[in-house]
Scaffold this active site. Structure first.
Site, mmCIF file in Angstrom:
data_model
loop_
_atom_site.group_PDB
_atom_site.id
_atom_site.type_symbol
_atom_site.label_atom_id
_atom_site.label_comp_id
_atom_site.label_asym_id
_atom_site.label_seq_id
_atom_site.Cartn_x
_atom_site.Cartn_y
_atom_site.Cartn_z
ATOM 1 N N CYS A 257 -25.924 -7.480 -49.467
ATOM 2 C CA CYS A 257 -24.744 -8.202 -49.943
ATOM 3 C C CYS A 257 -23.469 -7.467 -49.537
ATOM 4 O O CYS A 257 -23.134 -6.423 -50.107
ATOM 5 C CB CYS A 257 -24.846 -8.347 -51.465
ATOM 6 S SG CYS A 257 -23.424 -9.138 -52.218
ATOM 7 N N CYS B 183 -20.755 -7.416 -52.235
ATOM 8 C CA CYS B 183 -21.063 -6.462 -53.317
ATOM 9 C C CYS B 183 -20.785 -5.025 -52.886
ATOM 10 O O CYS B 183 -20.205 -4.249 -53.627
ATOM 11 C CB CYS B 183 -22.532 -6.550 -53.717
ATOM 12 S SG CYS B 183 -23.159 -8.219 -53.917
ATOM 13 N N ASP B 184 -21.247 -4.679 -51.691
ATOM 14 C CA ASP B 184 -21.306 -3.253 -51.340
ATOM 15 C C ASP B 184 -20.408 -2.827 -50.188
ATOM 16 O O ASP B 184 -20.298 -1.619 -49.920
ATOM 17 C CB ASP B 184 -22.767 -2.889 -50.993
ATOM 18 C CG ASP B 184 -23.686 -3.107 -52.185
ATOM 19 O OD1 ASP B 184 -23.210 -2.982 -53.324
ATOM 20 O OD2 ASP B 184 -24.877 -3.424 -51.974
#
Ligand SMILES: Cc1cc2nc3c(=O)[nH]c(=O)nc-3n(C[C@H](O)[C@H](O)[C@H](O)COP(=O)(O)OP(=O)(O)OC[C@H]3O[C@@H](n4cnc5c(N)ncnc54)[C@H](O)[C@@H]3O)c2cc1C
Length: 396
Positions: A132, A135-136
């Site tokens: 992701c 997300c990261d």
């Protein structure tokens, strides 16, 4: 068979949020989970985009979701959902252990990322391997990363990662990318993106964190290494929704189609979070979906209970079933309201469009229709066209 009001399938962020909202609304809630409650975030080392929580590990956030649901006395049960059956208008959840009848169901079983399957992938998930970019990505400021994949997601996410990373290797096993032209043009005109084709990742290696990938060229068999800090895998994502195929409407890849109220194609069954056909798959969107699904389920259950007390309990009742999306039937409903006082028995007006299950249960073939019920039993029913038809039906 055990009978429950609201059965939620899956205890990720969407299912746990649905449980919190369902319990607070006073519903009897059963939450079925096959593993550890918390969902996908349990394996995430750091989360910093859930509003109100500046930084937490995935496990911490998952545990607080769970504690919150427990605080409202949600009943958790371990089980793997294997099927969803609709029989005589009843919704039955089939797990590996039992069958449970539910007034309403929320499918919140999430999604899973397809894996590359190479050594090191599992070991470094959450320690440099991610599925992701939203997300990261921000954790890789000025670092070198690789994206594995050749479709739209891989190419678009590689482009997104250049906001943070100093260099993004885009590794694809074939010689041409499958992504659409616009995404490819944008990515390939970005100097930070370095495409590598005809190559597979043989292993992901490091110490505590990822430090390099080992590649093999599938045409020449040549092996090479790239030192880097992160590997983003975009070889596909799929919903945990095999058990709804053939029951609920799904879109390409099996994603469940819902309305904005999280209603699926079957009345009384809702879907929330990553499992549904949606634009963004994140904790915050899953939680929001869970809240909407629970409130929509609450509305549905209340309406069903109201209908039952209106139609199935009285010794004798007449009811007009008319559709709320047909102008003539809306007009007829208005006329029927005026007749109510003149009929010498309880008279109910029911939206047959929104209450398709009750309409079906009573065997009404077309709308508008009148029905006479005695203690929940249909004595007779008849299609009607106007107020005169209603009068005639009630005077017989
Ligand atoms: C590595 C990783 C990092 C991520 N990082 C972030 C991040 O930083 N921020 C962010 O917002 N999002 C992040 N995400 C995305 C986020 O985790 C998901 O969007 C979110 O968890 C979706 O919640 P959900 O409840 O819809 O589904 P899930 O979290 O997938 O939960 C579904 C639950 O249902 C259970 N289940 C599945 N099938 C069955 C069955 N047949 N019977 C019973 N139970 C079943 C599963 O065990 C699971 O517990 C990340 C995802 C991953 C994989």
């Amino acid at each position: 068979m055990e009978k429950r009001e609201l059965v939620i399938l899956g205890a990720g962020p969407s299912g746990l949020t649905a449980a919190i909202y369902g319990k607070r609304a006073g519903l009897d809630v059963l939450l079925i989970e096959k593993g550890r409650p918390g969902g996908q975030i349990v394996i995430t080392s750091e989360i910093e985009n859930f509003p109100g929580v500046v930084k937490a590990t995935g496990r911490e956030l998952a545990d607080s979701f769970r504690a919150h649901a427990e605080h409202f006395e949600t009943e958790f049960r371990e089980g793997t959902v294997q099927a969803l059956k609709i029989a005589d208008g009843k919704k039955i959840v089939v797990t590996n252990k039992e069958e449970i009848e539910a007034e309403a169901v929320i499918v919140a079983t999430g999604a899973r990322y397809k894996k590359v399957g190479c050594p090191g992938e599992a070991r470094y998930t959450g320690s440099g391997v991610s599925y992701c970019a939203v997300c990261d990505g921000a954790f890789f400021q000025d670092e070198t990363v690789a994206v594995i994949g050749g479709g739209n997601a891989a190419v678009e996410e590689a482009d997104y990662l250049t906001r943070f990373a100093s260099r993004v290797y885009l590794i694809h096993r074939r010689d041409a990318f499958r992504a659409h032209r616009t995404a490819l043009d944008r990515a390939f005109s970005n100097p930070k993106i370095v495409p590598i084709v005809n190559s597979v990742v043989q292993s992901i290696e490091g110490s505590d964190m990822v430090e390099k990938v080992v590649l093999r060229n599938v045409k020449t068999d040549q092996v090479s290494e790239i030192p880097l800090a992160g590997v983003f895998v975009f070889v596909g994502i799929e919903p945990n929704a095999e058990f709804v195929q053939g029951v609920l409407e799904v879109r390409d890849g099996g994603w469940i189609v819902t309305s904005g109220r999280m209603e699926t194609s079957v009345e009384g069954i809702f879907a929330a979070g990553d499992v549904r056909d949606t634009f963004l798959r994140q904790v915050v969107t899953a939680a929001g979906d869970g809240a909407s699904a629970a409130m929509a389920a609450y509305g549905y259950i209340s309406e069903q209970l109201h209908l039952q007390s209106l139609l199935l309990k009285p010794i004798k009742v007449f009811a007009l079933f008319a559709s709320s999306i047909d102008q003539d039937q809306i007009k007829l409903t208005g006329e029927a309201e005026k007749l109510k006082g003149q009929i010498g028995a309880p008279f109910a007006i029911v939206d047959g469009y929104r209450n398709a299950r009750m309409t079906e249960k009573l065997g009404l073939q077309e709308l508008p229709a009148m029905v006479e019920l005695n203690s929940g039993r249909v004595v007779r029913c008849k299609a009607v066209r106007d107020a005169e038809g209603i009068n005639v039906f009630c005077s017989m």
